[in-house]
Design a protein around this motif. Structure first.
Motif, mmCIF file in Angstrom:
data_model
loop_
_atom_site.group_PDB
_atom_site.id
_atom_site.type_symbol
_atom_site.label_atom_id
_atom_site.label_comp_id
_atom_site.label_asym_id
_atom_site.label_seq_id
_atom_site.Cartn_x
_atom_site.Cartn_y
_atom_site.Cartn_z
ATOM 1 N N ASN A 102 -18.540 -4.226 -5.334
ATOM 2 C CA ASN A 102 -17.664 -5.263 -5.887
ATOM 3 C C ASN A 102 -16.672 -4.604 -6.826
ATOM 4 N N TYR A 103 -15.435 -5.088 -6.803
ATOM 5 C CA TYR A 103 -14.376 -4.439 -7.566
ATOM 6 C C TYR A 103 -13.430 -5.460 -8.198
ATOM 7 N N PHE A 104 -12.758 -5.022 -9.257
ATOM 8 C CA PHE A 104 -11.586 -5.707 -9.775
ATOM 9 C C PHE A 104 -10.391 -5.014 -9.130
ATOM 10 N N PHE A 105 -9.728 -5.685 -8.209
ATOM 11 C CA PHE A 105 -8.552 -5.114 -7.563
ATOM 12 C C PHE A 105 -7.323 -5.481 -8.398
ATOM 13 N N ALA A 106 -6.702 -4.467 -9.014
ATOM 14 C CA ALA A 106 -5.565 -4.688 -9.909
ATOM 15 C C ALA A 106 -4.294 -4.164 -9.243
ATOM 16 N N GLY A 107 -3.363 -5.069 -8.948
ATOM 17 C CA GLY A 107 -2.149 -4.660 -8.246
ATOM 18 C C GLY A 107 -0.881 -5.063 -8.959
ATOM 19 N N PRO A 212 -7.035 0.340 -8.792
ATOM 20 C CA PRO A 212 -5.577 0.156 -8.797
ATOM 21 C C PRO A 212 -5.064 0.047 -7.361
ATOM 22 N N MET A 213 -4.168 -0.898 -7.130
ATOM 23 C CA MET A 213 -3.571 -1.082 -5.805
ATOM 24 C C MET A 213 -2.059 -1.130 -5.944
ATOM 25 N N CYS A 214 -1.394 -0.616 -4.937
ATOM 26 C CA CYS A 214 0.062 -0.651 -4.927
ATOM 27 C C CYS A 214 0.537 -1.475 -3.740
ATOM 28 N N ILE A 229 13.427 -15.660 3.778
ATOM 29 C CA ILE A 229 12.446 -14.696 4.250
ATOM 30 C C ILE A 229 13.156 -13.527 4.937
ATOM 31 N N HIS A 230 12.787 -12.318 4.558
ATOM 32 C CA HIS A 230 13.345 -11.098 5.126
ATOM 33 C C HIS A 230 12.198 -10.268 5.711
ATOM 34 N N PRO A 231 11.914 -10.385 7.001
ATOM 35 C CA PRO A 231 10.792 -9.631 7.592
ATOM 36 C C PRO A 231 10.955 -8.134 7.395
ATOM 37 N N ARG A 232 9.844 -7.454 7.126
ATOM 38 C CA ARG A 232 9.849 -6.002 7.005
ATOM 39 C C ARG A 232 8.412 -5.497 7.012
ATOM 40 N N PRO A 233 8.191 -4.206 7.324
ATOM 41 C CA PRO A 233 6.840 -3.650 7.278
ATOM 42 C C PRO A 233 6.316 -3.611 5.845
ATOM 43 N N LEU A 234 5.035 -3.894 5.695
ATOM 44 C CA LEU A 234 4.402 -3.916 4.378
ATOM 45 C C LEU A 234 3.276 -2.881 4.334
ATOM 46 N N ARG A 235 2.965 -2.441 3.159
ATOM 47 C CA ARG A 235 1.925 -1.433 2.983
ATOM 48 C C ARG A 235 1.115 -1.751 1.721
ATOM 49 N N LEU A 236 -0.211 -1.597 1.838
ATOM 50 C CA LEU A 236 -1.096 -1.691 0.682
ATOM 51 C C LEU A 236 -1.722 -0.320 0.467
#
Length: 306
Positions: A102-107, A212-214, A229-236
């Motif tokens: 379990n985590y605290f995901f901070a982005g 930490p997440m970006c 809305i402007h479609p584009r590739p996303l990254r996590l």
């Protein structure tokens, strides 16, 4: 506390936000925009009502089991948001996580599309820390509340503190992962904003590691104050967990600085590379309903090639 990493700390020619310095042009497709918001309305109803009805399962599954069902409904909804907006997505760093942890995901908080991206990717039962006003949004807010969201009253610090205290007790009795945005609100310009420490103090009090997440690319999908809305590739991009079990309240500044620096570094790396264009595969409609793959699974192109 050390000064947070700022714009001057980024490599030359690289924005610490990981986005182009200019805002997206205002010429986003009107047809695409109408299509996306129409889908949001329709799927809010079609997934939100079942999410609320999951609470009827508490006598059979217990509170945690019922809220897990609510979470699964939310994952379907958020994947459909990405599908309708034609945003392919991928992830780096899942190997840093224990699938059973379990985590605290901070982005970083760039736009309304941050939460859909995170929920669509992470194979963890998530609850969120969100502003109290969202609770009043018909169906959506009620479904989110059913999932166990921690509500923060930004206008009343005493009520906010009480919410945090209640959340700490709940997390100690029923550990689960939490999504937080330490900036507190969406960035107005794509840059990483100063952190508020309250949600990270909750991580220390709960003894749950912080990851930490970006979030990369969502700022240009829909900027704050716009509906186009402007479609584009996303990254996590997912960093390495920071242990909090031996931390105290006095370590809050150190923790905040560590999280900030990891996010800023990932943003700079993303902007300096061509990572944003390595996946153009929009997930199919039917895949939106399939359970999230394990953290170590190369799933439908979400993970970049080795």
């Amino acid at each position: 506390m050390k000064r947070p990493v700022g714009k001057k700390d980024a490599p030359q020619g690289v924005s610490i936000s990981g986005t182009k310095s200019e805002r997206p042009n205002s010429g986003g497709s009107i047809i695409r925009t109408i299509w996306v918001w129409l889908n949001i309305v329709i799927w809010t109803i079609l997934t939100g009502i079942p999410a609320m009805l999951c609470m009827l399962l508490i006598p059979f599954l217990g509170l945690s089991g019922a809220q897990r069902c609510t979470w699964r409904c939310s994952v379907v909804f958020f994947r459909l948001v990405l599908w309708s907006s034609a945003c392919p997505y991928s992830v780096m760093g899942l190997e840093n996580l224990d699938p059973n942890g379990n985590y605290f995901f901070a982005g970083n908080h760039e736009s309304l599309w941050d939460v859909p991206l995170i929920f669509a990717i992470l194979p963890f039962w998530l609850i969120s820390v969100a502003k109290k006003s969202l609770r009043m949004v018909p169906i959506f807010g009620w479904a989110v509340a059913a999932g166990g969201t921690v509500w923060i009253d930004r206008k009343n610090s005493e009520r906010a503190r009480q919410s945090m205290d209640a959340a700490e007790k709940s997390l100690r009795s029923r550990p689960r992962s939490v999504l937080v945005f330490p900036e507190g609100t969406r960035t107005p310009d794509g840059e990483l904003q100063e952190f508020k420490k309250g949600v990270l103090i909750l991580a220390i009090q709960s003894g749950i590691p912080v990851v930490p997440m970006c979030v990369c690319g969502t700022y240009q999908v829909v900027v704050k104050g716009s509906k186009r809305i402007h479609p584009r590739p996303l990254r996590l991009m997912i960093g390495k967990p920071i242990e909090t079990k031996d931390m105290t309240y006095d370590d809050r500044d150190t923790l905040s600085q560590q999280v900030y620096e990891q996010i800023a570094k990932m943003k700079a790396e993303w902007k300096a590379s061509s990572l944003e264009s390595d996946n153009k595969h929009v997930e199919s409609f039917f895949h939106c309903f399939v359970p999230t793959a394990p953290a170590d699974s190369k799933f439908w192109g979400r993970l970049p090639p080795p």
